[in-house]
Motif scaffolding. Sequence first.
Motif, short mmCIF file in Angstrom:
data_model
loop_
_atom_site.label_atom_id
_atom_site.label_comp_id
_atom_site.label_asym_id
_atom_site.label_seq_id
_atom_site.Cartn_x
_atom_site.Cartn_y
_atom_site.Cartn_z
N ARG A 63 0.68 -1.31 0.39
CA ARG A 63 -0.12 -0.19 -0.29
C ARG A 63 1.17 1.42 -0.09
NH1 ARG A 63 -2.30 -3.55 3.95
NH2 ARG A 63 -4.68 -3.67 2.84
N TYR A 189 -2.20 4.78 -2.43
CA TYR A 189 -2.47 3.86 -1.92
C TYR A 189 -2.73 2.10 -2.58
CZ TYR A 189 -5.30 1.87 1.87
OH TYR A 189 -4.82 1.19 3.96
N ARG A 190 -3.68 2.46 -3.24
CA ARG A 190 -3.87 0.36 -3.47
C ARG A 190 -3.51 0.53 -5.03
NH1 ARG A 190 -6.30 -3.19 -0.18
NH2 ARG A 190 -7.32 -1.80 1.76
N ARG A 193 -0.57 -1.76 -5.90
CA ARG A 193 -0.36 -2.81 -4.71
C ARG A 193 -2.13 -4.02 -5.67
NH1 ARG A 193 -0.97 -5.62 0.00
NH2 ARG A 193 -2.27 -6.92 0.79
N ARG A 194 -2.63 -2.98 -5.95
CA ARG A 194 -3.88 -3.63 -7.35
C ARG A 194 -3.14 -4.50 -8.23
NH1 ARG A 194 -9.12 -2.06 -8.28
NH2 ARG A 194 -9.92 -4.42 -7.89
#
Length: 195
Positions: A63, A189-190, A193-194
């Motif tokens: 993240r 933030y994501r 990671r995604r």
Amino acid sequence: SKGCESRMGNATSQNAAISVEAMLGMLELLEVRFQHRNTSHESRRMVIMTAAVLIVGFCGALRGGEIFLMEATEFCKRIEAGKTEAPKYVLVPLMGRFKNEIGERNVLLALVEYTQSGIAVRRWLDRLACILKMEGRHTGEPSPAICDQRGIVLGTKLIEREMHTLLKVLQAKRVIPEDLIVEHEFHLYRSLRRG
């Protein structure tokens, strides 16, 4: 709060995932900027910091805030590890509260040196280590690796702005869909990671 949620509903907006093609495109744009003759030292430094954040976040599936836990002195000490091993790897030390664990922890994250999709992890992290060593951040007290020239940790908004600029260039080249609003869909933030 459950009563409010049942009456009002719950609208969520997930960050869009960064594709491998988009990641490679951003790194290619950063490489061009890094290699350009007229790029100032400050700009070249920012290119390295941006690339390091993108790579560590994407390849480590972290993240946004977790990427900035990367610690400079331990990173510089361990940068040579994994160069002669098989498979080759790069160690990324994370220091602080990580993954909701209790207390302060040090975590060593091993990333492959070069991904099958073509991400040159070692190249960019070697450049980061070089910058940190030139600035004397390889010795002494623990300090952030993703930092400004004074040693203060960089803000996520600054790196996110750089990422948005790169993604807009890729959007113009049709690497990502034209109908996406980059600033609303992609966040540190994501999104990494995604991806």
